[in-house]
Structures are given as structure tokens and as C-alpha cells.
Design a protein around this motif. Structure first.
Motif, PDB file in Angstrom:
ATOM      1  N   ALA A  75       0.855  -1.198   0.000  1.00 16.35           N
ATOM      2  CA  ALA A  75       0.000   0.000   0.000  1.00 16.35           C
ATOM      3  C   ALA A  75       0.885   1.240   0.000  1.00 16.35           C
ATOM      4  O   ALA A  75       1.963   1.240   0.592  1.00 16.35           O
ATOM      5  CB  ALA A  75      -0.910   0.017   1.230  1.00 16.35           C
ATOM      6  N   PRO A  76       0.446   2.308  -0.672  1.00 17.23           N
ATOM      7  CA  PRO A  76       1.211   3.559  -0.622  1.00 17.23           C
ATOM      8  C   PRO A  76       1.103   4.182   0.768  1.00 17.23           C
ATOM      9  O   PRO A  76       0.077   4.059   1.449  1.00 17.23           O
ATOM     10  CB  PRO A  76       0.529   4.433  -1.681  1.00 17.23           C
ATOM     11  N   LEU A  77       2.169   4.853   1.194  1.00 22.52           N
ATOM     12  CA  LEU A  77       2.200   5.507   2.499  1.00 22.52           C
ATOM     13  C   LEU A  77       2.038   7.022   2.393  1.00 22.52           C
ATOM     14  O   LEU A  77       1.738   7.683   3.397  1.00 22.52           O
ATOM     15  CB  LEU A  77       3.521   5.191   3.212  1.00 22.52           C
ATOM     16  N   PHE A  78       2.252   7.553   1.196  1.00 23.11           N
ATOM     17  CA  PHE A  78       2.192   9.003   0.980  1.00 23.11           C
ATOM     18  C   PHE A  78       1.326   9.320  -0.230  1.00 23.11           C
ATOM     19  O   PHE A  78       1.268   8.542  -1.187  1.00 23.11           O
ATOM     20  CB  PHE A  78       3.594   9.587   0.748  1.00 23.11           C
ATOM     21  N   ASP A  79       0.655  10.455  -0.194  1.00 28.54           N
ATOM     22  CA  ASP A  79       0.013  11.026  -1.377  1.00 28.54           C
ATOM     23  C   ASP A  79       1.029  11.931  -2.046  1.00 28.54           C
ATOM     24  O   ASP A  79       1.653  12.765  -1.389  1.00 28.54           O
ATOM     25  CB  ASP A  79      -1.235  11.829  -0.983  1.00 28.54           C
ATOM     26  N   ARG A  80       1.186  11.774  -3.348  1.00 25.01           N
ATOM     27  CA  ARG A  80       2.250  12.490  -4.048  1.00 25.01           C
ATOM     28  C   ARG A  80       1.722  13.530  -5.032  1.00 25.01           C
ATOM     29  O   ARG A  80       2.432  13.980  -5.905  1.00 25.01           O
ATOM     30  CB  ARG A  80       3.151  11.503  -4.771  1.00 25.01           C
ATOM     31  N   GLY A  81       0.473  13.930  -4.879  1.00 25.18           N
ATOM     32  CA  GLY A  81      -0.081  14.953  -5.761  1.00 25.18           C
ATOM     33  C   GLY A  81       0.378  16.329  -5.327  1.00 25.18           C
ATOM     34  O   GLY A  81      -0.171  16.916  -4.393  1.00 25.18           O
ATOM     35  N   GLY A  82       1.399  16.837  -5.971  1.00 23.04           N
ATOM     36  CA  GLY A  82       1.974  18.118  -5.546  1.00 23.04           C
ATOM     37  C   GLY A  82       2.929  17.892  -4.392  1.00 23.04           C
ATOM     38  O   GLY A  82       3.984  17.282  -4.543  1.00 23.04           O
ATOM     39  N   ARG A  83       2.549  18.357  -3.198  1.00 27.80           N
ATOM     40  CA  ARG A  83       3.406  18.186  -2.025  1.00 27.80           C
ATOM     41  C   ARG A  83       3.244  16.789  -1.429  1.00 27.80           C
ATOM     42  O   ARG A  83       2.153  16.221  -1.449  1.00 27.80           O
ATOM     43  CB  ARG A  83       3.045  19.237  -0.974  1.00 27.80           C
TER      44      ARG A  83
END
Length: 307
Positions: free
Chosen positions: A45-53
Motif C-alpha cells: 500500500a502507498p504511504l504518501f500522497d504524491r499529488g503536488g506536495r
């Protein structure tokens, strides 16, 4: 999943910024990106949202909480073994918003136990709450409420908080003032989150007002000095009246029952107390927290330091 990667993850999770995390950890940014990619692949599972910041997502926050507890348990185990090897001497980690209030008991503790390593951490109330639960600290002394889930608390001291004004201020000769009379006065105060700032905001909110803040900072001694030279007013606890720092200010009572500070000692309810921590807990809990009589008649000028 190695410990080094988990510790790097916690730094990235706290900063939510890869380049700043790389600078703090002194590693190349691509190396951190690969570390996060490996962790996400292992977890599925991803741990971070990477949209922009870069932002920690729900899965990341859940994983962070477990990692903090796991690494905290590991460090506590290492400290327990080290304490046993040193025949029970060990160390103690104490946090507070300010340590000026604690100089007396800290001096007594070091004089009685010179071989114990005392580590001090200056944190906000929210930071102390989190550090206790992640086992980064053993004890904390707070000047404002901390959520009591999983904590044991001991009331240490309750005291009046005074208004400190420049010696030549129009309010300096007054015995007391109302919050409404402070509507347009400039304040030199601590940053948001600190107990003095939260108290000032609460007092003004009750009167449907917002304080006029001309300076905010993290240096209590500098705050008193700025008041002394006429920059603005501030809030100072009664215990500070026992110290003479050479800064002339006038002490004025504020007519508000909520204008008080309560010191509370906190520890984890489920934590094993090391010998060093138990001795510190006893020293703080049994310390004679005394101040001058409240609302004592005064001359227009006294000397103080914001504590």
C-alpha cells in the motif's frame, strides 16, 4: 524491513518533505525515495500522497503510529539492559514547555544523583503527549492539559498568573485590571501552542476579543526584557516572582478567575519506571512548589522573568 529504513520513514513522515529529510539524515534524496518505495512494496500500500506536495496518507499515519511504538519499545529495552549493566544508574528523559520553572528540583536531583544522565526535551503540550506514547520521553511537566488516555498524572502546583507591564506604563501602578482594559494593549508573548499564548487567547476569547500581539517567540528571558524596555505586556506566573533577573517590570493582577497556571507531572501508565525515572518522579512530586501570597499588595516595580 530493517530498522534503518523504519527510522528514515519516521523522519520523512514528520517532515513530509524528501529534500529536507535527506538533508537532516545526510543521505541522498534518491536513496530515501528507494527506501519508501521498498516499504510500500512490502506493505502492499502507498504511504504518501504524491499529488503536488508529499503528504502522509491514512495508511502512512497508521503505519507511523505502529513504527513509533515499536521503535520506542526497542529503545526502552536497550535502556533497561544498559541500566542493568550500570547497576541500576541509568538515565531519565524529561520534557517540559520551559525549564526555568524546574531549575530548583533539577539542581536538587543532580546534587543527589550526580551519576545519572538527565536528558531534557523542550516540547509543546501536543509534542509531550506524542513523545510519551512513543516512549521518546519518560516524564513530562506540563503547564496546560494533556489528554489523559494511558497516562498517570500528579498535580504539582497551581498558581496565579500576573500581567507584567513596563515600569512607566499607565497600568503599572494599578493593583488589578480587567481583560477588557487590555483590548488595545500590545503583547509580547510565546508562540501558538505554548501555555502562556493559549491562556492569553482564552482570556480574550471569553471577552469576545483578540489580543494585539506585537512579538511572539520562544525565549522567556527575552520576553521579560522586551516588556522591561516598553515593547509590550506579557503574562508571567507567580512562581517567577521568586527570581530576580535584573529586569524591571510591574506586576498587575488580572480580574479573571481563569488567569492561572497548573503544573502537572505525567508518565505512561503502562511503562516500567527505571530507577533514574522513579527518582526524578519522586523529586518532582515532593518538591515544595511555593510562591508569594497571591494578589499581594505591591509597589509599581518588581523584577521578573517569564517562566
Amino acid at each position: 524491513m530493517d530498522l534503518h529504513a523504519l527510522r528514515q520513514f519516521l523522519v520523512i513522515a514528520r517532515l513530509e518533505h524528501l529534500s529536507r529529510a535527506a538533508e537532516q539524515l545526510r543521505v541522498a534524496q534518491p536513496s530515501l525515495s528507494r527506501t519508501i518505495a521498498r516499504l510500500e512494496a512490502e506493505l502492499g500500500a502507498p504511504l504518501f500522497d504524491r499529488g503536488g506536495r508529499l503528504r502522509l496518507n491514512d495508511s502512512g499515519r497508521l503505519f507511523r503510529d505502529h513504527v513509533e511504538r515499536a521503535l520506542g519499545e526497542l529503545e526502552e529495552g536497550q535502556r533497561a539492559v544498559a541500566e542493568a549493566a550500570r547497576e541500576g544508574i541509568g538515565s531519565v528523559r524529561l520534557a517540559s514547555e520551559t525549564f526555568l520553572t524546574l531549575t530548583g528540583p533539577l539542581r536538587a536531583y543532580k546534587e543527589a544523583h550526580p551519576d545519572i544522565d538527565v536528558q531534557l526535551h523542550q516540547l509543546s503540550a501536543d509534542g509531550m503527549h506524542r513523545a510519551l506514547h512513543t516512549r521518546e520521553i519518560d516524564l513530562c511537566v506540563a503547564s496546560q492539559p494533556i489528554a489523559g488516555d494511558g497516562l498517570e498524572s500528579v498535580h504539582l502546583h497551581d498558581e496565579q498568573v500576573w500581567l507584567a507591564a513596563p515600569p512607566d506604563h499607565p497600568l503599572a501602578a494599578r493593583a488589578s485590571v480587567t481583560v477588557e482594559e487590555l483590548r488595545d494593549e500590545p503583547f509580547v508573548i510565546s508562540r501558538p501552542g505554548h501555555w502562556q499564548r493559549r491562556l492569553l487567547d482564552r482570556l480574550f476569547a471569553v471577552a469576545n476579543m483578540t489580543p494585539r500581539i506585537v512579538c511572539e517567540g520562544d525565549e522567556p528571558a527575552a520576553t521579560a526584557a522586551l516588556v522591561g524596555v516598553g515593547i509590550g505586556l506579557t503574562l508571567i506566573p507567580a512562581i517567577a516572582r521568586t527570581a530576580d533577573t535584573g529586569v524591571p517590570v510591574a506586576w498587575v493582577a488580572i480580574d479573571a478567575t481563569a488567569c492561572r497556571r497548573t503544573l502537572t507531572l505525567h508518565r505512561r501508565a503502562d511503562g516500567r519506571l527505571s530507577t533514574a525515572t522513579r527518582l526524578m518522579h519522586t523529586t518532582l512530586a515532593n518538591w515544595p512548589w511555593t510562591t508569594e501570597p497571591e494578589r499581594q499588595p505591591q509597589g509599581p516595580v518588581s523584577r521578573a522573568a517569564a517562566r
